[in-house]
Design a protein around this motif. Structure first.
Motif, mmCIF file in Angstrom:
data_model
loop_
_atom_site.group_PDB
_atom_site.id
_atom_site.type_symbol
_atom_site.label_atom_id
_atom_site.label_comp_id
_atom_site.label_asym_id
_atom_site.label_seq_id
_atom_site.Cartn_x
_atom_site.Cartn_y
_atom_site.Cartn_z
ATOM 1 N N LYS A 83 -16.727 -2.145 11.947
ATOM 2 C CA LYS A 83 -15.441 -1.765 12.534
ATOM 3 C C LYS A 83 -15.424 -0.274 12.872
ATOM 4 O O LYS A 83 -14.983 0.133 13.942
ATOM 5 N N ARG A 84 -15.919 0.553 11.948
ATOM 6 C CA ARG A 84 -15.943 2.001 12.205
ATOM 7 C C ARG A 84 -16.857 2.338 13.373
ATOM 8 O O ARG A 84 -16.521 3.144 14.234
ATOM 9 N N LYS A 90 -16.327 2.353 21.209
ATOM 10 C CA LYS A 90 -15.282 2.084 22.206
ATOM 11 C C LYS A 90 -14.715 3.385 22.764
ATOM 12 O O LYS A 90 -14.627 3.554 23.982
ATOM 13 N N ASP B 249 -11.652 12.180 18.348
ATOM 14 C CA ASP B 249 -11.326 10.826 17.886
ATOM 15 C C ASP B 249 -11.696 10.616 16.430
ATOM 16 O O ASP B 249 -10.958 9.991 15.681
ATOM 17 N N GLU B 252 -9.203 12.147 14.272
ATOM 18 C CA GLU B 252 -7.945 11.404 14.305
ATOM 19 C C GLU B 252 -8.061 10.119 13.477
ATOM 20 O O GLU B 252 -7.170 9.771 12.712
ATOM 21 N N MET B 253 -9.179 9.410 13.622
ATOM 22 C CA MET B 253 -9.316 8.120 12.940
ATOM 23 C C MET B 253 -9.625 8.278 11.455
ATOM 24 O O MET B 253 -9.031 7.629 10.614
ATOM 25 N N PHE B 254 -10.612 9.105 11.156
ATOM 26 C CA PHE B 254 -11.090 9.170 9.774
ATOM 27 C C PHE B 254 -10.541 10.378 9.014
ATOM 28 O O PHE B 254 -10.781 10.516 7.816
ATOM 29 N N TYR B 271 -16.604 2.764 4.323
ATOM 30 C CA TYR B 271 -15.571 2.006 5.015
ATOM 31 C C TYR B 271 -14.389 1.922 4.083
ATOM 32 O O TYR B 271 -14.498 2.207 2.889
ATOM 33 N N ASP B 272 -13.267 1.580 4.652
ATOM 34 C CA ASP B 272 -12.070 1.383 3.859
ATOM 35 C C ASP B 272 -11.558 0.003 4.263
ATOM 36 O O ASP B 272 -11.394 -0.268 5.449
ATOM 37 N N PRO B 273 -11.332 -0.895 3.308
ATOM 38 C CA PRO B 273 -10.857 -2.239 3.682
ATOM 39 C C PRO B 273 -9.577 -2.180 4.502
ATOM 40 O O PRO B 273 -9.248 -3.125 5.212
ATOM 41 N N ASP B 275 -9.018 -0.043 6.945
ATOM 42 C CA ASP B 275 -9.216 0.492 8.298
ATOM 43 C C ASP B 275 -8.503 -0.431 9.288
ATOM 44 O O ASP B 275 -8.709 -1.645 9.261
ATOM 45 N N PRO B 276 -7.662 0.112 10.161
ATOM 46 C CA PRO B 276 -6.869 -0.770 11.016
ATOM 47 C C PRO B 276 -7.686 -1.439 12.126
ATOM 48 O O PRO B 276 -8.585 -0.820 12.698
ATOM 49 N N ASP B 277 -7.367 -2.685 12.416
ATOM 50 C CA ASP B 277 -7.990 -3.397 13.533
ATOM 51 C C ASP B 277 -7.625 -2.761 14.868
ATOM 52 O O ASP B 277 -8.327 -2.936 15.856
ATOM 53 N N TRP B 279 -7.990 0.054 15.838
ATOM 54 C CA TRP B 279 -9.060 0.915 16.337
ATOM 55 C C TRP B 279 -9.894 0.207 17.396
ATOM 56 O O TRP B 279 -10.480 0.823 18.262
ATOM 57 N N LEU B 280 -10.000 -1.120 17.260
ATOM 58 C CA LEU B 280 -10.842 -1.871 18.178
ATOM 59 C C LEU B 280 -10.075 -2.274 19.432
ATOM 60 O O LEU B 280 -10.590 -2.969 20.296
ATOM 61 N N GLY B 281 -8.838 -1.842 19.511
ATOM 62 C CA GLY B 281 -8.004 -2.241 20.635
ATOM 63 C C GLY B 281 -7.423 -3.607 20.313
ATOM 64 O O GLY B 281 -7.995 -4.368 19.546
ATOM 65 N N ARG B 285 -5.432 -8.403 13.506
ATOM 66 C CA ARG B 285 -5.769 -9.821 13.392
ATOM 67 C C ARG B 285 -5.975 -10.270 11.961
ATOM 68 O O ARG B 285 -5.964 -11.433 11.658
ATOM 69 N N GLY B 286 -6.243 -9.301 11.067
ATOM 70 C CA GLY B 286 -6.414 -9.621 9.650
ATOM 71 C C GLY B 286 -7.643 -10.418 9.322
ATOM 72 O O GLY B 286 -8.349 -10.885 10.180
#
Ligand code: SF4
Ligand code: SF4
Ligand code: SF4
Lengths: 144, 286
Positions: A83-84, A90, B249, B252-254, B271-273, B275-277, B279-281, B285-286
């Motif tokens: 994901k990261r 992207k 970016d 901003e994200m991390f 990673y962090d469980p 981390d928002p989806d 980010w992938l656009g 979705r969970g």
């Protein structure tokens, strides 16, 4: 690139969930876009940005990556690392002028054949809408 | 400044805290400022530090040097060194940080304050076993990094594509930018692998893009903005701008600023469980 404007799409699917989900869609005779070429990877965490860049360079109009849902990864955390990475890939591609419509990242489980069918069809339509625009990564040089 | 530096370095040799020191000197014949390695207290008198000391000496530290190695560090150099230690290039004990109060260095082409220094928000090295000069006198940045990337942010995809194509057009794939970068520390660079060959060695629009994309990706969250890559480029390509874009970016994200915190891992190794989806656009979705 073909003249028919039918886009070429490359899909990287993890073998444990999404590839099996694609299989289910197929065996259940659900519609899936015929221009999607699937590349099976062991895990979405296996995706190197080079795979995606190379797909674009070699003429793909869109790239899709799909893995197991967070929490369901066969290797426990591969998709969370992914994901990261995918998030940064992207953003990076957007900075150099790849339309966001050309990329799709998602989670599809082995039992979600219907979702696979629906998401891939939607993505194919989305890519079709930008397929006519020049892709900054695509090889424009004549190969000898 | 120079006298304090020389005295400290002499002291380090005399107390056997270092076996060698990486610093800067003015070449006795050409007058140019160049990096130098000194191996004894007697040589300390040639050391200098001023705004012409552009090189990032953290690049020159090697694991098999006879250590501990003293290194004269500006803020950016120190952050790069910190990152290299975190990545296990060598242990912390291998280096002795000689932090100098940095007021910015010049762009060697124009003699003006270099771009990286205009936006530098951390002028003291985080690795500082000894500190030279007045920390409170280092001054503040006059620009932000965002100001440098705003121009690209304002472009549409087509303009961006053209902008980068033109920017990278003179690239000859000489990889000087890689050689100069303290964080290009892979044992074998992806550009040197030829089976399969991911990055074509011949310069052309598509392979230029491949090289600069993967370069920027490998530096996302690692680049310390020391500007060495651009200084090294024989074609004067501003390829580091892409690193700046992605750094915006990553921060901003991390919420991660490279090299500031000791031992802070590269964000792709974590990673962090949660981390928002997003980010992938698309939706959660969970
Ligand atoms: S970037 Fe900062 S620490 Fe580095 S030379 Fe410029 S002002 Fe000094
Ligand atoms: S990419 Fe350039 S600015 Fe960033 S750490 Fe490497 S040499 Fe320094
Ligand atoms: S130093 Fe300049 S010309 Fe050489 S590879 Fe890097 S960008 Fe290209």
């Amino acid at each position: 690139m073909s003249d028919t404007k039918e886009p070429r799409i490359v899909g990287f699917l993890c073998t444990w969930c999404s590839y099996t989900g694609a299989d289910l869609a197929g065996t259940s005779r659900m519609p899936v876009p015929s221009n999607l070429r699937i590349i099976r990877v062991p895990c979405s965490g296996r995706i190197d940005p080079l795979f995606i860049f190379k797909a674009f360079q070699e003429g793909a109009d869109g790239v899709m990556v799909s893995g197991c849902h967070p929490g369901d990864c066969h290797y426990i955390s591969g998709n969370l690392f992914a994901k990261r990475k995918l998030a940064v890939i992207k953003r990076l591609l957007e900075w150099v002028g790849i339309e966001p419509e050309r990329l799709h990242f998602t989670w599809i489980s082995a039992s979600e054949g219907a979702q696979y069918s629906e998401e891939t069809s939607k993505f194919a339509d989305q890519v079709r809408s930008v397929a006519d625009l020049p892709n900054p990564l695509a090889r424009t040089e004549v190969m000898s | 400044m120079n006298q304090a530096l020389r005295d400290e370095v002499r002291k380090l040799f005399e107390t056997e805290k270092v076996k060698s020191v990486l610093g800067y000197r003015q070449h006795p014949l050409t007058g140019e400022v160049t990096p130098v390695i000194i191996k004894s207290a007697d040589e300390a008198d040639q050391l200098i530090f001023d705004k012409r000391c552009v090189y990032n000496l953290s690049r020159a530290v090697l694991a098999d040097m006879d250590g501990p190695v003293g290194v004269v560090l500006k803020g950016c150099d120190g952050r790069a060194l910190n990152m290299r230690i975190t990545e296990n290039d060598f242990p912390r004990e291998h280096v002795v940080g000689i932090a100098v109060a940095c007021q910015g260095v010049v762009d060697t082409a124009t003699d003006d304050l270099s771009e990286r220094c205009q936006r530098c928000h951390m002028r003291m090295s985080p690795i500082a076993d000894v500190t030279i000069g007045d920390e409170s006198a280092v001054g503040k940045p006059t620009k932000t990094r965002a100001e440098f990337v705003d121009e690209i942010r304002a472009m549409n995809p087509k303009q961006r594509a053209t902008f980068w194509k033109d920017t990278f057009a003179p690239c000859t794939h000489c990889y000087a930018c890689r050689q100069a970068c303290p964080l290009c520390n892979c044992k074998v660079c992806i550009t040197d692998k030829n089976n399969p060959q991911w990055i074509e060695t011949s310069p052309k629009p598509s392979s230029n893009m491949m090289w600069h994309l993967i370069r920027a990706f490998h530096h996302a969250g690692r680049c310390v903005d020391c500007g060495e890559c651009e200084r090294a480029c024989p074609e004067g390509i501003k390829m580091h701008l892409l690193d700046l874009c992605i750094a915006e970016d990553v921060e901003e994200m991390f919420g991660f600023v490279t090299g500031v915190e000791d031992g802070a891992q590269w964000q792709f190794l974590l990673y962090d469980p949660n981390d928002p989806d997003s980010w992938l656009g698309g939706p959660e979705r969970g």
